[in-house]
Design an enzyme around this catalytic site. Structure first.
Site, mmCIF file in Angstrom:
data_model
loop_
_atom_site.group_PDB
_atom_site.id
_atom_site.type_symbol
_atom_site.label_atom_id
_atom_site.label_comp_id
_atom_site.label_asym_id
_atom_site.label_seq_id
_atom_site.Cartn_x
_atom_site.Cartn_y
_atom_site.Cartn_z
ATOM 1 N N ASN A 155 49.282 20.691 21.801
ATOM 2 C CA ASN A 155 49.748 21.519 20.683
ATOM 3 C C ASN A 155 51.178 21.142 20.304
ATOM 4 O O ASN A 155 51.971 20.784 21.156
ATOM 5 C CB ASN A 155 49.667 23.005 21.103
ATOM 6 C CG ASN A 155 50.358 23.961 20.152
ATOM 7 O OD1 ASN A 155 51.247 24.702 20.560
ATOM 8 N ND2 ASN A 155 49.965 23.962 18.908
ATOM 9 N N GLY A 156 51.451 21.214 19.000
ATOM 10 C CA GLY A 156 52.800 21.005 18.508
ATOM 11 C C GLY A 156 52.846 20.023 17.349
ATOM 12 O O GLY A 156 52.524 18.850 17.513
ATOM 13 N N PRO B 194 47.155 30.687 18.694
ATOM 14 C CA PRO B 194 47.462 32.108 18.454
ATOM 15 C C PRO B 194 48.848 32.206 17.811
ATOM 16 O O PRO B 194 49.783 31.559 18.263
ATOM 17 C CB PRO B 194 47.472 32.707 19.871
ATOM 18 C CG PRO B 194 47.682 31.557 20.803
ATOM 19 C CD PRO B 194 47.171 30.326 20.115
ATOM 20 N N GLY C 187 48.736 25.200 14.766
ATOM 21 C CA GLY C 187 49.350 26.476 14.432
ATOM 22 C C GLY C 187 49.842 26.477 12.998
ATOM 23 O O GLY C 187 49.085 26.742 12.054
ATOM 24 N N CYS D 75 55.531 31.956 24.908
ATOM 25 C CA CYS D 75 56.311 32.615 23.854
ATOM 26 C C CYS D 75 57.807 32.514 24.145
ATOM 27 O O CYS D 75 58.263 32.872 25.228
ATOM 28 C CB CYS D 75 55.897 34.080 23.737
ATOM 29 S SG CYS D 75 56.812 34.924 22.449
ATOM 30 N N GLN E 210 44.448 36.995 23.793
ATOM 31 C CA GLN E 210 45.626 36.570 24.537
ATOM 32 C C GLN E 210 46.468 37.774 24.957
ATOM 33 O O GLN E 210 46.732 38.664 24.153
ATOM 34 C CB GLN E 210 46.506 35.643 23.697
ATOM 35 C CG GLN E 210 47.623 35.050 24.547
ATOM 36 C CD GLN E 210 48.615 34.219 23.758
ATOM 37 O OE1 GLN E 210 49.362 34.763 22.940
ATOM 38 N NE2 GLN E 210 48.642 32.927 24.003
HETATM 39 C C1 LIG Z 1 54.727 32.890 13.652
HETATM 40 C C2 LIG Z 1 54.310 32.368 14.999
HETATM 41 C C3 LIG Z 1 53.765 33.243 15.923
HETATM 42 C C4 LIG Z 1 53.362 32.770 17.176
HETATM 43 N N1 LIG Z 1 52.767 33.637 18.055
HETATM 44 C C5 LIG Z 1 52.249 33.169 19.216
HETATM 45 C C6 LIG Z 1 51.473 34.007 20.066
HETATM 46 O O1 LIG Z 1 51.218 35.178 19.766
HETATM 47 N N2 LIG Z 1 51.013 33.475 21.230
HETATM 48 C C7 LIG Z 1 51.256 32.170 21.583
HETATM 49 O O2 LIG Z 1 50.814 31.717 22.638
HETATM 50 N N3 LIG Z 1 51.962 31.358 20.774
HETATM 51 C C8 LIG Z 1 52.446 31.813 19.615
HETATM 52 N N4 LIG Z 1 53.092 30.965 18.764
HETATM 53 C C9 LIG Z 1 53.196 29.536 19.106
HETATM 54 C C10 LIG Z 1 52.010 28.757 18.522
HETATM 55 O O3 LIG Z 1 50.804 29.152 19.140
HETATM 56 C C11 LIG Z 1 52.190 27.242 18.726
HETATM 57 O O4 LIG Z 1 52.289 26.981 20.099
HETATM 58 C C12 LIG Z 1 53.434 26.706 18.023
HETATM 59 O O5 LIG Z 1 53.550 27.207 16.719
HETATM 60 C C13 LIG Z 1 53.425 25.164 17.984
HETATM 61 O O6 LIG Z 1 52.286 24.698 17.313
HETATM 62 P P1 LIG Z 1 52.364 24.186 15.764
HETATM 63 O O7 LIG Z 1 53.429 23.139 15.705
HETATM 64 O O8 LIG Z 1 50.989 23.658 15.491
HETATM 65 O O9 LIG Z 1 52.734 25.374 14.938
HETATM 66 C C14 LIG Z 1 53.531 31.411 17.522
HETATM 67 C C15 LIG Z 1 54.092 30.544 16.577
HETATM 68 C C16 LIG Z 1 54.469 31.003 15.332
HETATM 69 C C17 LIG Z 1 55.039 30.024 14.330
#
Ligand SMILES: Cc1cc2nc3c(=O)[nH]c(=O)nc-3n(C[C@H](O)[C@H](O)[C@H](O)COP(=O)(O)O)c2cc1C
Length: 333
Positions: A205-206, A21, A229, A105, A75
Site C-alpha cells: 500500500n502507498g 480503509p 486509498g 494510523c 477494522q
Molecule cells: C482520509 C484518510 C483516512 C484514513 N483512515 C484510515 C483508517 O481508518 N484505517 C487505516 O488503517 N488507514 C487509514 N488511512 C490510511 C490508508 O488506509 C492508506 O494506508 C494510506 O492512505 C496510504 O495509501 P494511499 O497512498 O493509497 O492513499 C487513511 C488515509 C486517509 C487519507
C-alpha cells in the site's frame, strides 16, 4: 499479468486490488461503489475498540456493515489486548467475517493512546494484542501496519514475523513510517523484505494511483495484493482499470460522461439515504470535490455544489452540469 487469487482464511479474493480503509471516506456507500467496479475486498473505516463509544452517531455509521458483500471486513483500533478482543467478538456478532487491526494510523489523537502506528514501538504489546484477538474469534484476523515508527526504526519485518507467529492471516503495509505521515514517496523495499520474510499474504500500500504504478509495485515487492486509498477518492472506477491488467493488456477503458454522471448521482443518493439529508449533504461535498478533478470546466459547478445545503439541490446542480456539458466531452484531459 498473472496474479493468483488472494486467500485469506476461507475467503478467496479474486481481485487482488483492494480498497484501503479510510476514516471519513470508505463508508458503506463508497465501499459498495468500489466493489461494483471490482475492488476485491473493502474494509470498514477504523472503529474504536472501546465498545462503550459505539452508540455515538459516528460509530453507528462506521459499524453499519454491508452484509451482502463477502468478506465483510471490520477494522478496529485500540491498545488494550482484552478490549480489542472483546471488540472483535462484538464485530463478529454484528456480521464481520474478517477482523482487521489498525497499527498504521498516524493521527495524534490515536497515537497518544498508544494505538494505531504508535504500537509499532512496542513489539511485546503487538504480540499480546494479536494473540488475544486471534484467540477471541474464529474468523480470520488481519493486520495493517506502516513500515515502522520512524526511518531509524523500520521494524516492519519483526512485526510481520510476530504477526505470522500469532496467527494473523494477511498483512497490509503502507510504505511509510509513522514519522513520514503522508510526506515524500512511499518506499517499497521494506515491503519487499517483509514479503520475503513471511508466508502469509502481504498486501502493498502507498501511492498506487495508476496501472503503471501498480505494475511497478508488484514488480518491486512481489506482493500478493495491492491496496488503493487516495487513488480511489473520486475515482472508484480505478478498480476496473486495475482489474483489466489481470485479464489483458487492454487500453484503459474510456469512462464516458453518462457513466460518470450516473456514478455521481448514484453516490449522492446513497449518501443522502445512508446518513440522512443533513449529514449526507456534508459528506457528499468532499466526494463531489474529488469527482470534479475528473471533470472538464467544472470550477463553477464545484464552487456551487459544495455550498448548497439540500440533497435535491446537490442532485439538481450535478444533473445541470452534465446537461450543460452535453454528452461525452466532459472529462478532464
Ligand atoms: C482520509 C484518510 C483516512 C484514513 N483512515 C484510515 C483508517 O481508518 N484505517 C487505516 O488503517 N488507514 C487509514 N488511512 C490510511 C490508508 O488506509 C492508506 O494506508 C494510506 O492512505 C496510504 O495509501 P494511499 O497512498 O493509497 O492513499 C487513511 C488515509 C486517509 C487519507
Amino acid at each position: 499479468m498473472l496474479l493468483p487469487p488472494l486467500k485469506i482464511g476461507p475467503y478467496t479474493i479474486n481481485n487482488p486490488f483492494v480498497l484501503a480503509p479510510m476514516a471519513g471516506v470508505t463508508d458503506a456507500p463508497f465501499r459498495r461503489i468500489c466493489r461494483r467496479f471490482g475492488a476485491g475486498m473493502t474494509t470498514s473505516e477504523m472503529t474504536t475498540a472501546d465498545t462503550s463509544l459505539w452508540q455515538t452517531p459516528k460509530s453507528r455509521f462506521r459499524l453499519d456493515l454491508d452484509l451482502d458483500a463477502e468478506p465483510v471486513v471490520v477494522q478496529i483500533a485500540g491498545s488494550e489486548p482484552e478490549q480489542l478482543a472483546q471488540a472483535a467478538i462484538a464485530c463478529v456478532d454484528r456480521g464481520a467475517q474478517i477482523i482487521d487491526i489498525n497499527m498504521g494510523c498516524p493521527a495524534k489523537k490515536v497515537c497518544k493512546k498508544l494505538a494505531g502506528s504508535a504500537l509499532l514501538q512496542d513489539e511485546k504489546r503487538v504480540a499480546s494484542i494479536l494473540t488475544a484477538v486471534v484467540a477471541a474469534v474464529t474468523v480470520p484476523v488481519t493486520l495493517k501496519i506502516r513500515t515502522g515508527w520512524d526511518p531509524e526504526h523500520r521494524n516492519a519485518v519483526n512485526i510481520a514475523r510476530i504477526a505470522e507467529d500469532c496467527g494473523i492471516q494477511s498483512l497490509a503495509i503502507h510504505g511509510r513510517t509513522r514519522a513520514c505521515r503522508y510526506k515524500g514517496e512511499a518506499e517499497f523495499e521494506t515491503i519487499a523484505r517483509v514479503k520475503e520474510a513471511i508466508g502469509i499474504p502481504v498486501i502493498a500500500n502507498g501511492d498506487i494511483t495508476t496501472s503503471e504504478k501498480s505494475l511497478e509495485v508488484l514488480r518491486l515487492t512481489n506482493c500478493d495484493g495491492l491496496m488503493i486509498g487516495r487513488g480511489a477518492q473520486g475515482r472508484p472506477w480505478i478498480f476496473r482499470e486495475l482489474s483489466l491488467l489481470l485479464t489483458s493488456h487492454q487500453e484503459k477503458p474510456q469512462l464516458d460522461n453518462y457513466e460518470l454522471r450516473d456514478i455521481m448521482l448514484d453516490h449522492l443518493s446513497e449518501l443522502h439515504r445512508f446518513y440522512g439529508e443533513l449529514t449526507g449533504v456534508r459528506v457528499a461535498r468532499k466526494h463531489l470535490t474529488w469527482y470534479c478533478n475528473s471533470l472538464a470546466n467544472a470550477d463553477e459547478f464545484r464552487h456551487q455544489v459544495v455550498r448548497v445545503d439540500s440533497a435535491s439541490e446537490q442532485i439538481r446542480l450535478t444533473r445541470t452540469y452534465f446537461d450543460r456539458e452535453d454528452g461525452g466531452d466532459s472529462l478532464a484531459a
